[in-house]
Design an enzyme around this catalytic site. Structure first.
Site, PDB file in Angstrom:
ATOM      1  NE  ARG A  62      -0.792  -0.362  -1.446  1.00  0.00           N
ATOM      2  CZ  ARG A  62      -1.252  -1.539  -1.043  1.00  0.00           C
ATOM      3  NH1 ARG A  62      -1.036  -1.942   0.190  1.00  0.00           N
ATOM      4  NH2 ARG A  62      -1.954  -2.298  -1.855  1.00  0.00           N
ATOM      5  CD  GLN A  91      -7.173   3.324  -6.282  1.00  0.00           C
ATOM      6  OE1 GLN A  91      -7.979   3.492  -7.207  1.00  0.00           O
ATOM      7  NE2 GLN A  91      -7.541   3.321  -5.020  1.00  0.00           N
ATOM      8  CB  SER A 150      -3.496  -3.899  -5.042  1.00  0.00           C
ATOM      9  OG  SER A 150      -3.234  -3.089  -3.906  1.00  0.00           O
ATOM     10  CE1 TYR A 155       1.725  -2.838   1.858  1.00  0.00           C
ATOM     11  CE2 TYR A 155       2.574  -0.605   1.580  1.00  0.00           C
ATOM     12  CZ  TYR A 155       2.285  -1.857   1.054  1.00  0.00           C
ATOM     13  OH  TYR A 155       2.544  -2.124  -0.252  1.00  0.00           O
TER      14      TYR A 155
END
Length: 374
Positions: free
Chosen positions: A119, A124, A130, A230
């Protein structure tokens, strides 16, 4: 390179790994696309749309027989038998499923699990977790609005005023933030809870109230900061205080959307049976963690049940209910990942292990697991 796109066969799976939009781009990079007939039907992409941009429509054997196979879900045993040793597979392969990964390794497949991408800013555009969680958060609120037998917004009518729905969001990651935004657009009054203090500003910027539970020890604060985007398991002392605070809000809520997940672990139980019993008849819970056991003690995965007058939705694959956009986003994630392992005009898949994204996603190679699942 010949790239195969099979039709997904997992129950309820309507997404597809490549859309006509990304077929066109892959064709422009010099690749040949073999799409199994019907692969995109559930995502509003018929065979004719693929053929129009240069894909070849084939059967399952031809699609799985390519050197590179792109999927949404890991292939079933009978599908894996159609793949040739040395082929490459890219998809959401569940990095925590040791049995499934060992099966891929035994078949001689080089497998990349997109969920394992780090992440980081650079990754991204390939972050399938996501992109799909964003859709799940939106759909959860739409489902809740459908199941809830009252309006979401406050309405002033000739027959009197209708109060706005009270919505509580548990877990404020990507799905939770999208759920807040969607519920806000529908006119609800929203409260949200998360173990990470850093999300408070995001919650409030979307127009919701953050359910704040102060930290009393350094251990609690350190755990709350999380790792890699997370949340981490919180100390029981803090969880007890949070449960008490959340229980008060849940009892007053009309709708609860729970999104709390820690990868590779059972979903934390945030909503007890007693909390469900305290809710008003006609209230709705949509549990996005149902696939991992659920945040609600009374959730039944894959089912919608009525408990103590409360409707509890245990749908385990919400993105598949918005298949066209879910596939479009997933296919773009896939396209960006493919740039790392099969650059333009390449005739074979490359595995640059010095690339942190490629190394993180590589699950099996040369008949071996390349990392320990979990």
């Amino acid at each position: 390179m010949y790239i195969g796109i099979p039709r997904e066969t997992a129950p309820g799976e309507t997404r597809v790994a490549v859309t006509p939009e990304t077929v066109k781009k892959l064709k422009g990079q010099g690749h040949q696309l073999l799409v199994q007939s019907g692969a995109g039907v559930g995502a509003a992409a018929p065979d004719a749309a693929y053929a129009a941009v240069g894909a070849e429509i084939v059967d399952a054997k031809a699609a799985f027989g390519c050197d590179l196979v792109l999927k949404v879900r890991s292939p079933a045993v009978e599908e894996l038998q159609l793949m040739k040793r040395g082929a490459t597979l890219v998809g959401m392969l569940n990095p925590f499923n040791r049995e499934g990964l060992e099966r891929l390794a035994a078949a001689g497949i080089t497998a990349f699990a997109l969920e394992a991408a780090p992440r980081t800013t650079r990754a991204q555009s390939m972050d399938v977790l996501s992109s799909q969680a964003n859709i799940a958060g939106y759909k959860a609120v739409i489902i809740a609005a459908d199941r809830y037998q009252k309006f979401f917004p406050m309405l002033m009518t000739a027959a009197g005023t209708v109060k706005a729905a009270r919505v509580v969001i548990l877990g404020v990651g990507v799905a939770g933030l999208q759920a807040i935004a969607t519920a806000k657009r529908l006119g609800a009054v929203i409260e949200a809870s998360d173990v990470r203090p850093s999300v408070k500003e995001q919650v409030e910027s979307l127009g919701a109230k953050f359910i704040d539970v102060p930290y009393e020890t350094a251990e609690e604060k350190e755990a709350a900061e999380g790792v890699g985007g997370y949340a981490r398991p919180m100390p029981e002392s803090w969880l007890a205080r949070q449960r008490a605070e959340v229980a008060k809000r849940v009892a007053l809520a009309d709708v609860v959307v729970s999104t709390a997940l820690i990868p590779g672990r059972p979903a934390p139980k945030l909503i007890s049976a007693e909390m469900v019993q305290s809710m008003k008849p006609g209230s709705v819970i949509v549990d996005l963690a149902a696939a991992n056991g659920g945040n609600c003690a009374l959730t039944v995965p894959e089912q919608t049940v009525l408990q103590h007058g409360v409707t509890i939705v245990g749908e385990t694959n919400l993105p598949a209910l918005v298949a066209a956009d879910a596939s479009a986003l997933y296919a773009r994630n896939m396209l960006d990942f493919l740039k790392l392992i099969c650059p333009k005009d390449t005739i074979a898949v490359n595995v640059p292990l010095d690339d942190d994204i490629v190394a993180a996603c590589l699950m099996t190679q040369n008949g071996q697991l390349t990392r320990t699942p979990g």
